[in-house]
Design a protein around this motif. Structure first.
Motif, PDB file in Angstrom:
ATOM      1  N   TYR A  89      40.665  -7.575 -33.860  1.00 58.99           N
ATOM      2  CA  TYR A  89      40.266  -8.874 -33.300  1.00 58.99           C
ATOM      3  C   TYR A  89      40.183  -9.865 -34.448  1.00 58.99           C
ATOM      4  O   TYR A  89      39.823  -9.506 -35.578  1.00 58.99           O
ATOM      5  N   GLU A  90      40.490 -11.148 -34.141  1.00 61.91           N
ATOM      6  CA  GLU A  90      40.284 -12.189 -35.142  1.00 61.91           C
ATOM      7  C   GLU A  90      40.092 -13.542 -34.481  1.00 61.91           C
ATOM      8  O   GLU A  90      40.610 -13.821 -33.402  1.00 61.91           O
ATOM      9  N   ASP A  91      39.262 -14.366 -35.142  1.00 63.04           N
ATOM     10  CA  ASP A  91      39.136 -15.783 -34.806  1.00 63.04           C
ATOM     11  C   ASP A  91      38.811 -16.499 -36.109  1.00 63.04           C
ATOM     12  O   ASP A  91      38.955 -15.916 -37.193  1.00 63.04           O
ATOM     13  N   GLU A  92      38.375 -17.748 -36.038  1.00 65.14           N
ATOM     14  CA  GLU A  92      38.158 -18.491 -37.279  1.00 65.14           C
ATOM     15  C   GLU A  92      36.959 -17.987 -38.073  1.00 65.14           C
ATOM     16  O   GLU A  92      36.810 -18.292 -39.263  1.00 65.14           O
ATOM     17  N   HIS A  93      36.078 -17.201 -37.439  1.00 66.89           N
ATOM     18  CA  HIS A  93      34.868 -16.721 -38.109  1.00 66.89           C
ATOM     19  C   HIS A  93      34.905 -15.236 -38.449  1.00 66.89           C
ATOM     20  O   HIS A  93      34.284 -14.815 -39.426  1.00 66.89           O
ATOM     21  N   LEU A  94      35.602 -14.449 -37.634  1.00 70.24           N
ATOM     22  CA  LEU A  94      35.548 -12.998 -37.777  1.00 70.24           C
ATOM     23  C   LEU A  94      36.929 -12.372 -37.888  1.00 70.24           C
ATOM     24  O   LEU A  94      37.897 -12.871 -37.319  1.00 70.24           O
ATOM     25  N   LEU A  95      36.976 -11.274 -38.618  1.00 64.39           N
ATOM     26  CA  LEU A  95      38.163 -10.435 -38.671  1.00 64.39           C
ATOM     27  C   LEU A  95      37.675  -8.998 -38.504  1.00 64.39           C
ATOM     28  O   LEU A  95      36.895  -8.501 -39.315  1.00 64.39           O
ATOM     29  N   VAL A  96      38.086  -8.355 -37.430  1.00 70.36           N
ATOM     30  CA  VAL A  96      37.680  -6.975 -37.159  1.00 70.36           C
ATOM     31  C   VAL A  96      38.894  -6.088 -37.381  1.00 70.36           C
ATOM     32  O   VAL A  96      39.954  -6.324 -36.805  1.00 70.36           O
ATOM     33  N   ILE A  97      38.738  -5.081 -38.236  1.00 67.92           N
ATOM     34  CA  ILE A  97      39.882  -4.232 -38.584  1.00 67.92           C
ATOM     35  C   ILE A  97      39.551  -2.759 -38.375  1.00 67.92           C
ATOM     36  O   ILE A  97      38.380  -2.363 -38.353  1.00 67.92           O
ATOM     37  N   ASN A  98      40.596  -1.969 -38.220  1.00 67.48           N
ATOM     38  CA  ASN A  98      40.487  -0.522 -38.146  1.00 67.48           C
ATOM     39  C   ASN A  98      40.989   0.017 -39.481  1.00 67.48           C
ATOM     40  O   ASN A  98      42.188   0.048 -39.739  1.00 67.48           O
ATOM     41  N   LYS A  99      40.045   0.408 -40.355  1.00 68.75           N
ATOM     42  CA  LYS A  99      40.404   0.846 -41.704  1.00 68.75           C
ATOM     43  C   LYS A  99      40.908   2.292 -41.696  1.00 68.75           C
ATOM     44  O   LYS A  99      40.236   3.170 -41.161  1.00 68.75           O
ATOM     45  N   PRO A 100      42.057   2.548 -42.306  1.00 66.28           N
ATOM     46  CA  PRO A 100      42.519   3.937 -42.386  1.00 66.28           C
ATOM     47  C   PRO A 100      41.780   4.706 -43.474  1.00 66.28           C
ATOM     48  O   PRO A 100      41.282   4.116 -44.443  1.00 66.28           O
ATOM     49  N   ALA A 101      41.688   6.015 -43.330  1.00 62.49           N
ATOM     50  CA  ALA A 101      41.148   6.850 -44.397  1.00 62.49           C
ATOM     51  C   ALA A 101      42.043   6.710 -45.623  1.00 62.49           C
ATOM     52  O   ALA A 101      43.262   6.576 -45.506  1.00 62.49           O
ATOM     53  N   GLY A 102      41.438   6.696 -46.811  1.00 65.78           N
ATOM     54  CA  GLY A 102      42.201   6.578 -48.045  1.00 65.78           C
ATOM     55  C   GLY A 102      42.236   5.189 -48.624  1.00 65.78           C
ATOM     56  O   GLY A 102      42.617   5.007 -49.787  1.00 65.78           O
ATOM     57  N   LEU A 103      41.838   4.180 -47.833  1.00 64.07           N
ATOM     58  CA  LEU A 103      41.840   2.801 -48.324  1.00 64.07           C
ATOM     59  C   LEU A 103      40.476   2.463 -48.920  1.00 64.07           C
ATOM     60  O   LEU A 103      39.454   2.514 -48.225  1.00 64.07           O
ATOM     61  N   VAL A 104      40.469   2.123 -50.198  1.00 64.94           N
ATOM     62  CA  VAL A 104      39.240   1.702 -50.872  1.00 64.94           C
ATOM     63  C   VAL A 104      38.901   0.289 -50.424  1.00 64.94           C
ATOM     64  O   VAL A 104      39.788  -0.560 -50.274  1.00 64.94           O
ATOM     65  N   VAL A 105      37.616   0.007 -50.206  1.00 62.41           N
ATOM     66  CA  VAL A 105      37.222  -1.312 -49.709  1.00 62.41           C
ATOM     67  C   VAL A 105      37.225  -2.353 -50.809  1.00 62.41           C
ATOM     68  O   VAL A 105      37.814  -3.423 -50.667  1.00 62.41           O
ATOM     69  N   HIS A 106      36.547  -2.064 -51.946  1.00 65.18           N
ATOM     70  CA  HIS A 106      36.416  -3.048 -53.021  1.00 65.18           C
ATOM     71  C   HIS A 106      37.129  -2.605 -54.294  1.00 65.18           C
ATOM     72  O   HIS A 106      37.075  -1.422 -54.647  1.00 65.18           O
ATOM     73  N   PRO A 107      37.760  -3.552 -55.014  1.00 65.09           N
ATOM     74  CA  PRO A 107      38.286  -3.198 -56.334  1.00 65.09           C
ATOM     75  C   PRO A 107      37.148  -2.733 -57.235  1.00 65.09           C
ATOM     76  O   PRO A 107      36.054  -3.288 -57.218  1.00 65.09           O
ATOM     77  N   ALA A 108      37.403  -1.677 -58.003  1.00 64.58           N
ATOM     78  CA  ALA A 108      36.406  -1.146 -58.934  1.00 64.58           C
ATOM     79  C   ALA A 108      37.155  -0.357 -59.998  1.00 64.58           C
ATOM     80  O   ALA A 108      38.385  -0.281 -59.978  1.00 64.58           O
TER      81      ALA A 108
END
Length: 325
Positions: A89-108
């Protein structure tokens, strides 16, 4: 409260944070911001106490009022990358995603690129002006499922408030070791493991954490459970289910050695050995839309690897029931 061009907010010190250092109290009240960023705002006067500039180490008292009025900081070191996102789902305020396993959320360290943040900067460049690129809650690298990302400061403030007030509903499904007979609630504080700082554990000095779980489907020696969080501690479900001696299948940190149930077939042995991530999926998310106030909810299906694992467990249970092993 947030405007479209600045990061603003007002917080009152609750009794449990009285006599804490200002930077520590601010970190508790505003977990979406890093400690270093909060300290810089305190030093610059962007974050004040009762209208006055203070030092990060100064103590705060109950009912002190923290006021934040700061310029958004652009994270120039994060680069946009054309990584495919499963947008629910997406609109101007929100982005809702289905994250796959293996994807890191934040650079580190060790993951400077190829992360969800890099993907977001490509898909929705406006998140560059938001704290942590609009991310208000995280999923572990090897946990799959639904996440919400803020696309505006209004949304960011609202989502953080909902997380802090525990009004955002988050439900997960997990496959755990052991054949459970029913659900329960785990109410046990979580903090850093006293010997291994890379792990979390149930410790008396930890932060309050509550996980409700209920039985969805029982197999011969495993169970599919639905977990609902009241709090959002690091590795909460993984730590709590291990604490009650039902660790998640495949969990490389908290699961211990591979346990094979009585009468394990070669097919089940292979399925369990091949599942090398925690069997955990963020299934459902419910929240108040930051602009309309409407209660909205999304649910995403289990990923293929968990479906295959569940089918292998079902087959094994049927074979045991009929004596076909």
């Amino acid at each position: 409260m947030a405007s479209d061009t600045r990061i603003t907010g007002q917080f009152t010190i609750p009794p449990e944070l009285s006599d804490k250092r200002l930077d520590q109290a601010a970190a508790e009240l505003m977990p979406e911001h890093s400690r270093s960023r909060l300290q810089s705002w305190i030093k610059s006067g962007a974050l004040t106490v009762n209208g006055k500039t203070r030092k990060p180490r100064d103590k705060v008292m109950m009912d002190d009022v923290l006021d934040l009025d700061a310029e958004p900081e652009v994270q120039v070191s994060w680069q946009a990358e054309p990584i495919t996102l499963d947008v629910v789902y997406e609109d101007e305020h929100l982005l809702v995603i289905n994250k796959p396993a293996g994807l890191v959320v934040h650079p580190a360290a060790g993951h400077a690129d190829g992360t969800l943040v890099n993907a977001l900067l490509n898909y929705a460049p406006e998140v560059e002006n938001l704290p942590r690129a609009g991310i208000v809650h995280r999923l572990d690298k090897d946990t799959s499922g639904i996440m919400v990302v803020a696309r505006s400061l209004i949304a960011h403030t609202s989502l953080v408030d909902q997380l802090q007030s525990r009004t955002m509903g988050r439900e997960y499904e997990a496959v755990v070791v052991g054949s459970l007979t029913g659900g329960a609630t785990v109410d046990a504080p979580i903090g850093r493991h006293p010997q291994d700082r890379k792990r979390m554990a149930v410790v008396p000095s930890g932060k309050p954490a509550v996980t409700h779980y209920r039985l969805v489907e029982r197999f011969a020696a495993h169970t599919l459970v639905r977990c609902k969080l009241e709090s959002g501690r690091t590795h909460q479900i993984r730590v709590h289910m291990t604490h009650v001696r039902h660790p998640l299948v495949g969990d490389p940190v908290y699961g211990g050695r591979l346990r094979l149930p009585k009468g394990t077939t070669e097919a089940l042995r292979e399925a369990l050995a091949a599942f090398t991530r925690q069997a955990l999926h963020a299934k459902k998310l419910t929240l108040e839309h930051p602009e309309t106030g409407e209660i909205v909810s999304w649910e995403v299906p289990l990923p293929e690897d968990m479906l295959q694992l569940i089918e292998a467990l079902r087959k094994h249970a049927r074979e045991l029931e009929h004596g076909d092993y």
